[in-house]
Design a protein around this motif. Structure first.
Motif, short mmCIF file in Angstrom:
data_model
loop_
_atom_site.label_atom_id
_atom_site.label_comp_id
_atom_site.label_asym_id
_atom_site.label_seq_id
_atom_site.Cartn_x
_atom_site.Cartn_y
_atom_site.Cartn_z
N LEU A 1 10.61 -9.36 33.27
CA LEU A 1 10.76 -8.78 31.94
C LEU A 1 9.96 -9.65 30.99
CD1 LEU A 1 12.03 -6.91 29.83
CD2 LEU A 1 13.97 -8.51 29.71
N LEU A 2 8.97 -9.05 30.32
CA LEU A 2 8.08 -9.80 29.43
C LEU A 2 8.15 -9.20 28.03
CD1 LEU A 2 4.52 -11.05 30.35
CD2 LEU A 2 5.05 -10.27 28.06
N VAL A 3 8.52 -10.04 27.07
CA VAL A 3 8.57 -9.64 25.67
C VAL A 3 7.58 -10.50 24.89
CG1 VAL A 3 10.02 -9.45 23.62
CG2 VAL A 3 10.99 -8.98 25.88
N ASP A 4 6.74 -9.85 24.08
CA ASP A 4 5.72 -10.60 23.34
C ASP A 4 5.68 -10.14 21.89
OD1 ASP A 4 3.35 -8.50 22.96
OD2 ASP A 4 4.10 -8.29 25.02
N ALA A 5 5.16 -11.00 21.03
CA ALA A 5 4.97 -10.69 19.62
C ALA A 5 3.79 -11.49 19.10
CB ALA A 5 6.23 -11.00 18.82
N ALA A 6 3.02 -10.88 18.19
CA ALA A 6 1.86 -11.57 17.61
C ALA A 6 1.64 -11.06 16.19
CB ALA A 6 0.62 -11.34 18.46
N THR A 7 1.06 -11.90 15.37
CA THR A 7 0.82 -11.52 13.98
C THR A 7 -0.49 -12.11 13.50
OG1 THR A 7 1.77 -11.50 11.75
CG2 THR A 7 2.05 -13.51 13.03
N GLY A 8 -1.05 -11.49 12.48
CA GLY A 8 -2.28 -12.00 11.88
C GLY A 8 -2.39 -11.52 10.44
N ALA A 9 -3.12 -12.25 9.62
CA ALA A 9 -3.33 -11.87 8.22
C ALA A 9 -4.68 -12.39 7.77
CB ALA A 9 -2.21 -12.43 7.34
N GLY A 10 -5.30 -11.70 6.76
CA GLY A 10 -6.59 -12.15 6.28
C GLY A 10 -7.29 -11.06 5.48
N ALA A 11 -8.59 -11.19 5.37
CA ALA A 11 -9.39 -10.24 4.60
C ALA A 11 -10.27 -9.45 5.53
CB ALA A 11 -10.24 -10.98 3.58
N SER A 12 -10.48 -8.16 5.17
CA SER A 12 -11.34 -7.31 5.98
C SER A 12 -11.99 -6.29 5.07
CB SER A 12 -10.52 -6.63 7.10
OG SER A 12 -11.38 -5.94 7.98
N ARG A 13 -12.69 -5.33 5.64
CA ARG A 13 -13.45 -4.37 4.83
C ARG A 13 -13.52 -3.05 5.59
NH1 ARG A 13 -17.10 -4.47 0.69
NH2 ARG A 13 -16.81 -6.73 0.51
N THR A 14 -13.36 -1.95 4.86
CA THR A 14 -13.58 -0.63 5.46
C THR A 14 -15.03 -0.24 5.28
OG1 THR A 14 -13.04 0.54 3.42
CG2 THR A 14 -11.22 0.08 4.94
N GLN A 15 -15.51 0.69 6.09
CA GLN A 15 -16.89 1.16 5.99
C GLN A 15 -16.90 2.65 6.29
OE1 GLN A 15 -19.58 -1.02 5.26
NE2 GLN A 15 -20.65 0.92 4.87
N GLU A 16 -17.12 3.47 5.26
CA GLU A 16 -17.25 4.92 5.41
C GLU A 16 -18.63 5.32 4.94
OE1 GLU A 16 -15.39 7.22 6.63
OE2 GLU A 16 -13.46 6.24 6.98
N GLY A 17 -19.58 5.43 5.79
CA GLY A 17 -20.95 5.72 5.42
C GLY A 17 -21.50 4.61 4.55
N PRO A 18 -22.06 4.93 3.40
CA PRO A 18 -22.61 3.88 2.54
C PRO A 18 -21.53 3.17 1.71
CG PRO A 18 -23.01 6.04 1.56
CD PRO A 18 -22.40 6.29 2.91
N ARG A 19 -20.31 3.72 1.72
CA ARG A 19 -19.27 3.13 0.90
C ARG A 19 -18.45 2.13 1.72
NH1 ARG A 19 -15.85 8.04 -1.17
NH2 ARG A 19 -15.99 8.49 1.07
N SER A 20 -18.02 1.09 1.04
CA SER A 20 -17.18 0.10 1.69
C SER A 20 -16.19 -0.44 0.66
CB SER A 20 -18.01 -1.05 2.26
OG SER A 20 -18.64 -1.79 1.23
N ALA A 21 -15.08 -0.97 1.15
CA ALA A 21 -14.05 -1.52 0.26
C ALA A 21 -13.40 -2.70 0.93
CB ALA A 21 -13.02 -0.45 -0.08
N ALA A 22 -13.17 -3.74 0.14
CA ALA A 22 -12.53 -4.94 0.67
C ALA A 22 -11.02 -4.83 0.51
CB ALA A 22 -13.06 -6.18 -0.04
#
Length: 552
Positions: free
Chosen positions: A427-448
């Motif tokens: 029986l294996l139970v796992d958990a993980a987390t992360g946080a930070g900055a990223s950006r979306t990219q939809e064609g020429p448009r992007s957003a942080a």
């Protein structure tokens, strides 16, 4: 008058002095008389003996017991091979084949006890006769062997109790004793049951009585021509009891499985068992009972001239029908055994096509016998492992990576409960987390944006030892995913959060690097659905975690 407390000792010493003085002058006083006894005679006198009692009962005084055809021939055939100096080389073989009575058999058993004085003696007692069942004075179901004078109306008082015979075995000093029963207790074949017992059987819906609970004699072996409830058969083509025929054949041809130059009781029985099963089309399965298998080698034919190959075996009834695999190849069907090469082997124990009941690596030496039932009993109990993990999380398709979340790092922990819910699983139970900055990219448009991500899962992987001590893991997994996005500097773009439960799989590997420390890796592959802008978006999600663990 005062008495000297050591007067008897003084008198003895005085007598010795007088005799020494009176001896002829050619003898030295106090000298020992040398005896010229050949060393060979001394060794022969002290050597362990090989003793056998063979009982074959064909006809009976009570006409209710139908005559048998081959008990005399069974006893004679076995006696011949045991007496043969090139095969059994037994020192003493007593045959009772002229219809011995109950008391004559008991007297012969007492003679065996008088002849066997050394714990290294080999003692074999063989019965070919009817078997029967009856209840004793306390109402307990007992097994009996039918003597010439056994009466159907009084089985407990006139038959040979198998329990009493085993008690006689316990009193023998020998640690190498074998009881062979060419009988059965099924009511057919080499067995008859009193009318009251037949009536009791007829009223049982299960078809047969529960096996009587008999204590197996300490350090002895009991071989039976058939299993409980089966019929032991005679055969006209063989001119013998079937099991006895093949047991004698094993000794005559020298069935030496491990190549040590001798035929052990187990090698002979396994051969006779296999041949009897084939000859009867699976209707008769000879059985074996013992409590201390392998404590002392019981040799029935030949002499051990070299260390044989290692053997894996089991005669435990709870393992009947299991298969032993060595290095991935099946080598034995239990009960029984097989010889293997000396060295280190991967051993697996399973029934049919089911999962392994035991799997592990063992090292065996020449001449060693390993009871696989003890391997199963020594399987480690469930253990807990706590591991730190670090890795990455990513959607598997490019569209989701651009629109939702690019690959991000995560840290977490995994908790493994090994060998639960059964051996070979975890029986294996796992958990993980992360946080930070990223950006979306939809064609020429992007957003942080800033993100927070959390994953957790539970899985039940199978564990297979691959090489050395490394293990491979694979199994189903149920995972949970939560993602929160907060776009910077835009009131028109509120935060977004998604939570989803996803089915998936886990594959991984664990390698011990110490008694308790491990290094491991897990890859989680999940199918997930998230709702973005009012629409469901399906995607695959992958998570790779690496780290070290500690076993408790």
């Amino acid at each position: 008058m005062r008495t000297w407390p050591h007067a008897p000792l003084a008198c003895a010493l005085a007598g010795v002095a007088v005799l020494s003085c009176a001896a002829p002058s050619r003898w030295e006083k106090g000298g020992l008389v040398p005896l010229d006894v050949p060393r060979e005679r001394t060794a022969a006198a002290l050597a362990p003996r090989r003793i056998a009692l063979l009982v074959g009962i064909r006809a009976f005084d009570d006409p209710a017991w139908r005559p048998l055809r081959y008990p005399g021939a069974d006893a004679a055939a076995l006696a011949e091979v045991l007496r043969d100096p090139e095969r059994g080389a037994f020192d003493h073989v007593e045959v009772l084949a002229d219809g011995p009575t109950r008391e004559e058999v008991r007297a012969a058993l007492r003679r065996i006890a008088e002849r066997s004085r050394d714990e290294r003696d080999t003692v074999l007692v063989y019965f070919s006769t009817h078997g029967t069942l009856a209840r004793d004075g306390a109402g307990a179901l007992r097994r009996f062997l039918v003597a010439r004078d056994t009466r159907v109306g009084d089985v407990p008082g006139t038959a040979l109790s198998l329990e009493e015979i085993r008690e006689d075995f316990d009193r023998l000093r020998s640690r190498r004793k074998v009881l062979v029963l060419a009988t059965c207790h099924s009511g057919a074949g080499k067995s008859l049951l009193p009318e009251d017992m037949q009536g009791e059987l007829a009223g049982i819906k299960a078809g047969f009585l529960v096996r009587p609970i008999d204590e197996v004699s300490r350090a002895s072996v009991v071989l039976a021509a058939s299993d409980w409830g089966e019929t032991a058969r005679e055969d006209e083509r063989l001119g013998n009891d079937i099991y006895t025929h093949f047991l004698v054949e094993a000794l005559r041809i020298g069935v030496d499985r491990n190549g040590d130059g001798a035929v052990s009781v187990w090698e002979a029985h396994d051969y006779a068992r296999r041949m009897t099963y084939e000859w009867t089309g699976g209707l008769q399965r000879p059985s074996a009972e013992t409590t201390e298998v392998g404590a002392d080698a019981i040799i029935l034919a030949g002499k051990v001239s070299r260390r044989g190959r290692p053997e894996l075996f089991s005669y435990a009834t709870r393992l009947d029908g299991f298969t032993v695999r060595v290095d991935g190849k099946p080598v034995a069907e239990l009960p029984g055994g097989a010889a293997v090469a000396a060295g280190r082997h991967r051993v697996q124990l399973a029934k049919g096509g089911g999962p392994d009941a035991w799997e592990g690596w063992i090292r065996v030496r020449e001449g060693e016998r390993v009871d696989v039932a003890r391997l199963l009993a020594s399987a480690p109990p469930p253990s807990l492992e706590v591991a730190g993990r670090a890795g990455g999380l990513s959607f598997l398709d490019a569209r989701s990576r651009h629109a939702l979340l690019r690959p991000v790092p995560v840290v977490g922990a995994a908790f493994t409960y090994a060998d639960w819910p059964r051996h070979g699983m975890s029986l294996l139970v796992d958990a993980a987390t992360g946080a930070g900055a990223s950006r979306t990219q939809e064609g020429p448009r992007s957003a942080a944006f800033r993100y927070s991500a959390f994953t957790a899962g539970a899985s039940l992987p199978w564990r297979v030892t691959a090489a050395g001590a490394a293990s491979l893991l694979a199994g189903p997994r149920l995972s949970a995913l939560w993602i929160d996005r907060r776009f910077a500097g835009s009131a028109a773009a509120p935060g977004q959060s998604w939570f989803t439960l996803s089915p998936g799989v886990l594959v991984g590997a664990v390698l011990p690097v110490g008694k308790r420390v491990t290094v491991g890796a897990e890859l989680h592959l999940d199918f997930t659905v998230v709702r973005v802008d009012g629409m469901n978006r399906s995607s695959g999600l992958g998570e790779l975690l690496l780290g070290t663990g500690y076993r408790f």
